[in-house]
Design a protein around this motif. Sequence first.
Motif, PDB file in Angstrom:
ATOM      1  N   ALA A 149       8.683 -20.029 -24.947  1.00 51.15           N
ATOM      2  CA  ALA A 149       8.216 -20.671 -23.717  1.00 51.15           C
ATOM      3  C   ALA A 149       8.921 -20.053 -22.503  1.00 51.15           C
ATOM      4  CB  ALA A 149       8.469 -22.174 -23.778  1.00 51.15           C
ATOM      5  N   LEU A 150      10.240 -19.784 -22.635  1.00 46.36           N
ATOM      6  CA  LEU A 150      10.983 -19.164 -21.531  1.00 46.36           C
ATOM      7  C   LEU A 150      10.475 -17.752 -21.266  1.00 46.36           C
ATOM      8  CD1 LEU A 150      14.655 -20.275 -22.339  1.00 46.36           C
ATOM      9  CD2 LEU A 150      13.249 -20.999 -20.398  1.00 46.36           C
ATOM     10  N   LEU A 151      10.243 -16.996 -22.344  1.00 47.34           N
ATOM     11  CA  LEU A 151       9.758 -15.615 -22.212  1.00 47.34           C
ATOM     12  C   LEU A 151       8.417 -15.589 -21.489  1.00 47.34           C
ATOM     13  CD1 LEU A 151       9.939 -12.552 -23.006  1.00 47.34           C
ATOM     14  CD2 LEU A 151       8.819 -13.146 -25.140  1.00 47.34           C
ATOM     15  N   TYR A 152       7.493 -16.483 -21.902  1.00 48.86           N
ATOM     16  CA  TYR A 152       6.165 -16.487 -21.284  1.00 48.86           C
ATOM     17  C   TYR A 152       6.189 -17.104 -19.888  1.00 48.86           C
ATOM     18  CZ  TYR A 152       3.835 -14.104 -24.946  1.00 48.86           C
ATOM     19  OH  TYR A 152       3.440 -13.113 -25.782  1.00 48.86           O
ATOM     20  N   GLY A 153       7.098 -18.056 -19.674  1.00 50.08           N
ATOM     21  CA  GLY A 153       7.261 -18.595 -18.331  1.00 50.08           C
ATOM     22  C   GLY A 153       7.662 -17.484 -17.370  1.00 50.08           C
ATOM     23  N   TRP A 154       8.623 -16.691 -17.805  1.00 54.33           N
ATOM     24  CA  TRP A 154       9.093 -15.567 -16.988  1.00 54.33           C
ATOM     25  C   TRP A 154       7.998 -14.515 -16.829  1.00 54.33           C
ATOM     26  CZ3 TRP A 154      10.133 -10.417 -18.628  1.00 54.33           C
ATOM     27  CH2 TRP A 154      10.713  -9.627 -17.635  1.00 54.33           C
ATOM     28  N   PHE A 155       7.275 -14.268 -17.900  1.00 52.44           N
ATOM     29  CA  PHE A 155       6.171 -13.298 -17.935  1.00 52.44           C
ATOM     30  C   PHE A 155       5.117 -13.664 -16.874  1.00 52.44           C
ATOM     31  CE2 PHE A 155       2.493 -11.888 -20.980  1.00 52.44           C
ATOM     32  CZ  PHE A 155       2.246 -10.769 -20.206  1.00 52.44           C
ATOM     33  N   PHE A 156       4.651 -14.924 -16.890  1.00 47.60           N
ATOM     34  CA  PHE A 156       3.600 -15.334 -15.955  1.00 47.60           C
ATOM     35  C   PHE A 156       4.141 -15.451 -14.531  1.00 47.60           C
ATOM     36  CE2 PHE A 156       1.581 -16.899 -19.955  1.00 47.60           C
ATOM     37  CZ  PHE A 156       0.499 -16.039 -19.894  1.00 47.60           C
ATOM     38  N   TYR A 157       5.417 -15.871 -14.408  1.00 47.96           N
ATOM     39  CA  TYR A 157       6.021 -15.979 -13.082  1.00 47.96           C
ATOM     40  C   TYR A 157       6.124 -14.595 -12.438  1.00 47.96           C
ATOM     41  CZ  TYR A 157       9.605 -16.661  -9.511  1.00 47.96           C
ATOM     42  OH  TYR A 157      10.301 -16.667  -8.342  1.00 47.96           O
ATOM     43  N   SER A 158       6.612 -13.608 -13.203  1.00 53.09           N
ATOM     44  CA  SER A 158       6.789 -12.285 -12.607  1.00 53.09           C
ATOM     45  C   SER A 158       5.431 -11.632 -12.328  1.00 53.09           C
ATOM     46  CB  SER A 158       7.647 -11.379 -13.512  1.00 53.09           C
ATOM     47  OG  SER A 158       7.106 -11.316 -14.794  1.00 53.09           O
ATOM     48  N   LYS A 159       4.422 -11.960 -13.125  1.00 55.30           N
ATOM     49  CA  LYS A 159       3.098 -11.431 -12.906  1.00 55.30           C
ATOM     50  C   LYS A 159       2.498 -12.002 -11.624  1.00 55.30           C
ATOM     51  CE  LYS A 159      -0.775 -10.453 -15.746  1.00 55.30           C
ATOM     52  NZ  LYS A 159      -1.610 -10.888 -16.848  1.00 55.30           N
ATOM     53  N   LYS A 160       2.702 -13.302 -11.453  1.00 55.45           N
ATOM     54  CA  LYS A 160       2.172 -13.986 -10.274  1.00 55.45           C
ATOM     55  C   LYS A 160       2.843 -13.448  -9.015  1.00 55.45           C
ATOM     56  CE  LYS A 160       1.308 -18.612  -8.864  1.00 55.45           C
ATOM     57  NZ  LYS A 160       1.818 -19.975  -8.943  1.00 55.45           N
ATOM     58  N   LYS A 161       4.153 -13.223  -9.113  1.00 53.85           N
ATOM     59  CA  LYS A 161       4.923 -12.715  -7.980  1.00 53.85           C
ATOM     60  C   LYS A 161       4.437 -11.308  -7.586  1.00 53.85           C
ATOM     61  CE  LYS A 161       9.642 -12.751  -6.804  1.00 53.85           C
ATOM     62  NZ  LYS A 161      11.007 -12.692  -7.338  1.00 53.85           N
ATOM     63  N   LYS A 162       4.107 -10.538  -8.605  1.00 57.96           N
ATOM     64  CA  LYS A 162       3.644  -9.169  -8.374  1.00 57.96           C
ATOM     65  C   LYS A 162       2.289  -9.173  -7.665  1.00 57.96           C
ATOM     66  CE  LYS A 162       3.167  -5.980 -11.673  1.00 57.96           C
ATOM     67  NZ  LYS A 162       3.426  -5.532 -13.042  1.00 57.96           N
ATOM     68  N   ASN A 163       1.465 -10.174  -8.008  1.00 54.03           N
ATOM     69  CA  ASN A 163       0.098 -10.230  -7.475  1.00 54.03           C
ATOM     70  C   ASN A 163       0.015 -10.830  -6.080  1.00 54.03           C
ATOM     71  OD1 ASN A 163      -0.856  -9.050  -9.756  1.00 54.03           O
ATOM     72  ND2 ASN A 163      -1.430 -10.978 -10.755  1.00 54.03           N
ATOM     73  N   THR A 164       1.128 -11.471  -5.625  1.00 53.41           N
ATOM     74  CA  THR A 164       1.058 -12.085  -4.291  1.00 53.41           C
ATOM     75  C   THR A 164       1.760 -11.209  -3.257  1.00 53.41           C
ATOM     76  OG1 THR A 164       2.978 -13.406  -4.904  1.00 53.41           O
ATOM     77  CG2 THR A 164       0.823 -14.495  -4.982  1.00 53.41           C
TER      78      THR A 164
END
Length: 169
Positions: free
Chosen positions: A154-169
């Motif tokens: 859950a932590l790995l995927y939380g970080w995964f989606f967070y960093s992806k979202k940050k990259k896209n904004t």
Amino acid sequence: MDIISHGLWGSGVFGQKSHKLFWLAFFFGIMPDLFSFGILFFHRIMIRFGIVSGDMPVQSFRPEHASLPFYVNPLYDLTHSLIIFLIIFFIIWLIRKKPLWEIGAWGLHILIDIPSHSNAFFPTPFLWPISDFHVNGISWGNPIIYIPNLILLALLYGWFFYSKKKKNT
Ligand SMILES: [Zn+2]
């Protein structure tokens, strides 16, 4: 670990670059179990539906080793050996002239299996065929292993989606 966790670990660590590479890493993450227990699973289904004949105990999820078909142990050795993994990794590197990092999910699968299988059920033959040394670990079905596995995923995927979202904004 269960096959889905293996897939998610593989793609979470090695498949973050694109959708295609996510699924490629997922495939390599589940491949060792797919090509050993997965084949056994389909064999059982075929017996159940009468496509092939056989007398495997179809109801038991974790059969005794003695009741397993002849191919399960060799396939398990082959797919759960770090030595075989490294040989294939370097052959692919040689052919492509660059490493295919997503195949690292296969190596990660073996590393996760080493401490999470006990002698009672398929201890990981990670040095096959050089040595049959193995670790008598704690089964991944034990909550001591499985709950931290879910939390870390859950932590790995939380970080995964967070960093992806940050990259896209
Ligand atoms: Zn495995």
